[in-house]
Design an enzyme around this catalytic site. Structure first.
Site, PDB file in Angstrom:
ATOM      1  N   ASP A  57     -13.108  -1.321 -29.046  1.00 54.57           N
ATOM      2  CA  ASP A  57     -14.336  -1.932 -29.536  1.00 54.57           C
ATOM      3  C   ASP A  57     -14.717  -1.250 -30.846  1.00 54.57           C
ATOM      4  O   ASP A  57     -14.118  -0.257 -31.245  1.00 54.57           O
ATOM      5  CB  ASP A  57     -15.444  -1.839 -28.493  1.00 54.57           C
ATOM      6  CG  ASP A  57     -15.796  -0.404 -28.123  1.00 54.57           C
ATOM      7  OD1 ASP A  57     -15.433   0.514 -28.881  1.00 54.57           O
ATOM      8  OD2 ASP A  57     -16.421  -0.204 -27.076  1.00 54.57           O
TER       9      ASP A  57
ATOM     10  N   ASP B  25     -13.670  -7.721 -20.097  1.00 54.64           N
ATOM     11  CA  ASP B  25     -13.631  -6.289 -19.775  1.00 54.64           C
ATOM     12  C   ASP B  25     -14.974  -5.878 -19.217  1.00 54.64           C
ATOM     13  O   ASP B  25     -15.988  -6.549 -19.444  1.00 54.64           O
ATOM     14  CB  ASP B  25     -13.366  -5.465 -21.036  1.00 54.64           C
ATOM     15  CG  ASP B  25     -14.631  -5.340 -21.877  1.00 54.64           C
ATOM     16  OD1 ASP B  25     -15.248  -4.258 -21.870  1.00 54.64           O
ATOM     17  OD2 ASP B  25     -15.025  -6.325 -22.534  1.00 54.64           O
TER      18      ASP B  25
ATOM     19  N   CYS C 181      -6.485  -7.658   1.246  1.00 55.92           N
ATOM     20  CA  CYS C 181      -5.953  -7.024   0.037  1.00 55.92           C
ATOM     21  C   CYS C 181      -4.640  -6.295   0.333  1.00 55.92           C
ATOM     22  O   CYS C 181      -4.494  -5.654   1.379  1.00 55.92           O
ATOM     23  CB  CYS C 181      -6.983  -6.039  -0.518  1.00 55.92           C
ATOM     24  SG  CYS C 181      -6.465  -5.193  -2.036  1.00 55.92           S
TER      25      CYS C 181
ATOM     26  N   CYS D 298      -3.328  -3.998  -1.911  1.00 53.77           N
ATOM     27  CA  CYS D 298      -3.200  -2.873  -2.839  1.00 53.77           C
ATOM     28  C   CYS D 298      -2.783  -1.612  -2.084  1.00 53.77           C
ATOM     29  O   CYS D 298      -2.844  -1.538  -0.857  1.00 53.77           O
ATOM     30  CB  CYS D 298      -4.510  -2.632  -3.601  1.00 53.77           C
ATOM     31  SG  CYS D 298      -5.802  -1.773  -2.672  1.00 53.77           S
TER      32      CYS D 298
ATOM     33  N   CYS E  32      -5.530  -0.242   0.329  1.00 55.22           N
ATOM     34  CA  CYS E  32      -5.747  -1.013   1.560  1.00 55.22           C
ATOM     35  C   CYS E  32      -4.539  -0.953   2.499  1.00 55.22           C
ATOM     36  O   CYS E  32      -4.684  -1.124   3.708  1.00 55.22           O
ATOM     37  CB  CYS E  32      -6.097  -2.462   1.205  1.00 55.22           C
ATOM     38  SG  CYS E  32      -7.756  -2.621   0.486  1.00 55.22           S
TER      39      CYS E  32
ATOM     40  N   HIS F  64      -8.865   0.376  -5.933  1.00 56.26           N
ATOM     41  CA  HIS F  64      -9.020  -0.897  -5.235  1.00 56.26           C
ATOM     42  C   HIS F  64      -9.808  -1.906  -6.066  1.00 56.26           C
ATOM     43  O   HIS F  64      -9.424  -3.073  -6.174  1.00 56.26           O
ATOM     44  CB  HIS F  64      -9.707  -0.691  -3.889  1.00 56.26           C
ATOM     45  CG  HIS F  64     -10.172  -1.975  -3.266  1.00 56.26           C
ATOM     46  ND1 HIS F  64      -9.314  -2.839  -2.614  1.00 56.26           N
ATOM     47  CD2 HIS F  64     -11.397  -2.577  -3.249  1.00 56.26           C
ATOM     48  CE1 HIS F  64      -9.993  -3.909  -2.210  1.00 56.26           C
ATOM     49  NE2 HIS F  64     -11.255  -3.767  -2.581  1.00 56.26           N
TER      50      HIS F  64
END
Length: 383
Positions: free
Chosen positions: A92, A268, A306, A308, A311, A337
């Site tokens: 940015d 974002d 989930c 991931c 998890c 997560h």
């Protein structure tokens, strides 16, 4: 040829699936970009951020200028080498952070004078200085230095802000020392006024050949949600079809899917890592406050749907224990997560667009997420 290019692959209504090519690799859109404010996504290693599927991250010009200094980062070969991140980076301009300082800053035509939030030292950032910092950081995508007015600013303030942002955008283009390897995005301002959004876009479009993409700034900064949606519906389809469209600072799942539905390609936000560090996680059925006592003996993962790493390996009971014990691992697992959740959601949106079923995907996600928001087992605040 611009160093950052976009190819539209498919549309489903106004929603778009595409590919952004940058000097450090390919980005598949729509995409969520984790924020690495100080050359790190908080609590995560760059290797973990890549592992969970991120294709691009953000760096913050204001913070990196103050600490450790952009000249030092340049000595390490730029931000990619400094933090060992091999994929694309967007920086940015520092504008939002500077303008959010309130009484600590003074806006002039030449730039902004401000006091550091770290030690009170005096500093000055102009369009030229912002681009110089970003050139030193070596990001793939740089943002113009703009003025971001508060969400409910009056028309007179917003008009003056737009005109200054346009003048500053021209100065940013002229200041860029690396136009062959660092893309520059314009930022469309205009607050909650449709005609002023159009004014901003019209002025920036006169410099279109110098811009690799367009951002929508000045939303999610205090205005009502219905105003944000109204402005997105109005301005997003008017942005160039052949360049990426970036909605700045939005990371709430339902807002993100609404933005995708309007044709936004990139988003974002610090939210997933910030709320994760404080014990709140995203699930299919809304947010879950894992520190609540009711999860102390819960053997389930954070989100039963989930896949991931977190998890697959850890229970709610264990993660709650880590938070109550003040263990850093709790923050790391929750952040991992949450980032995975948003990246997977956006990947699902992309897949749905390619298969002409985005509205169905969005409707199903919203139904489940809103269902959970009404459920006491998700939203209970008893800790």
């Amino acid at each position: 040829m611009l160093p950052v290019t976009y190819k539209l692959e498919k549309t489903d209504g106004k929603a778009r699936a595409g590919v952004i090519e940058t000097p450090h690799g390919t980005i598949h859109t729509p995409v969520f970009m984790p924020v690495g404010t100080q050359a790190t996504v908080k609590t995560m290693t760059p290797e973990e951020v890549e592992e969970l599927g991120a294709e691009i991250i953000l760096g913050n010009t204001y913070h990196l200028y103050l600490r450790p200094g952009d000249d030092l980062v340049a000595k390490f070969g730029g931000l990619h080498k400094f933090m060992n991140w091999k994929k694309p980076i967007l920086t940015d301009s520092g504008g939002f952070q500077v303008f959010s300082l309130g009484a600590l800053r003074k806006i002039k035509e030449e730039g902004v004078y401000f006091s550091s939030h770290l030690d009170g030292s005096k500093h000055f950032i102009s369009p030229e200085k912002s681009i110089s910092i970003q050139n030193n950081l070596g990001s793939d995508i740089m943002m113009v230095f703009d003025e971001c007015p508060p969400g409910l600013s009056d028309r007179k303030y917003v008009i003056d802000s737009i005109e200054r942002t346009t003048r500053w955008a021209k100065r940013c283009i002229e200041a860029n020392k690396n136009p062959d390897r660092q893309g520059l995005f314009a930022i469309v301002q205009g607050g909650i006024y449709e005609d002023l959004r159009q004014k901003s876009l019209d002025e920036l479009s006169e410099m279109d050949e110098s811009f690799s993409g367009y951002a929508i700034g000045g939303l999610a900064v205090g205005e009502p949600r219905e105003d944000m949606y109204r402005i997105l519906d109005y301005i997003t389809p008017k942005l160039p079809d052949n360049k990426p469209r970036y909605l700045m600072g939005v990371g709430e799942p339902l807002d993100m899917l609404e933005a995708v539905a309007q044709g936004v390609d990139m988003m974002d936000c610090v939210q997933p890592s910030r709320i994760g560090r404080h014990g709140t996680v995203f699930t299919k059925y809304g947010r879950l406050v894992i520190k609540n006592a009711q999860y102390s003996e819960d053997p389930r993962p954070l989100d039963e749907g989930c896949d991931c790493y977190v998890c697959k390996n850890y229970t709610r009971g264990y993660i709650r224990h880590l938070f109550k014990a003040g263990e850093v691992l709790a923050q790391r697992l929750a952040t991992y997560h949450n980032l995975y959740f948003l990246i997977k959601m956006m990947n699902g949106a992309r897949e749905a667009i390619l298969e002409d079923r985005f509205l169905e995907y969005k409707k199903d996600f919203e139904y489940n997420y809103n269902l959970g928001k009404k459920s006491t087992w998700i939203q209970s605040e008893k800790i």
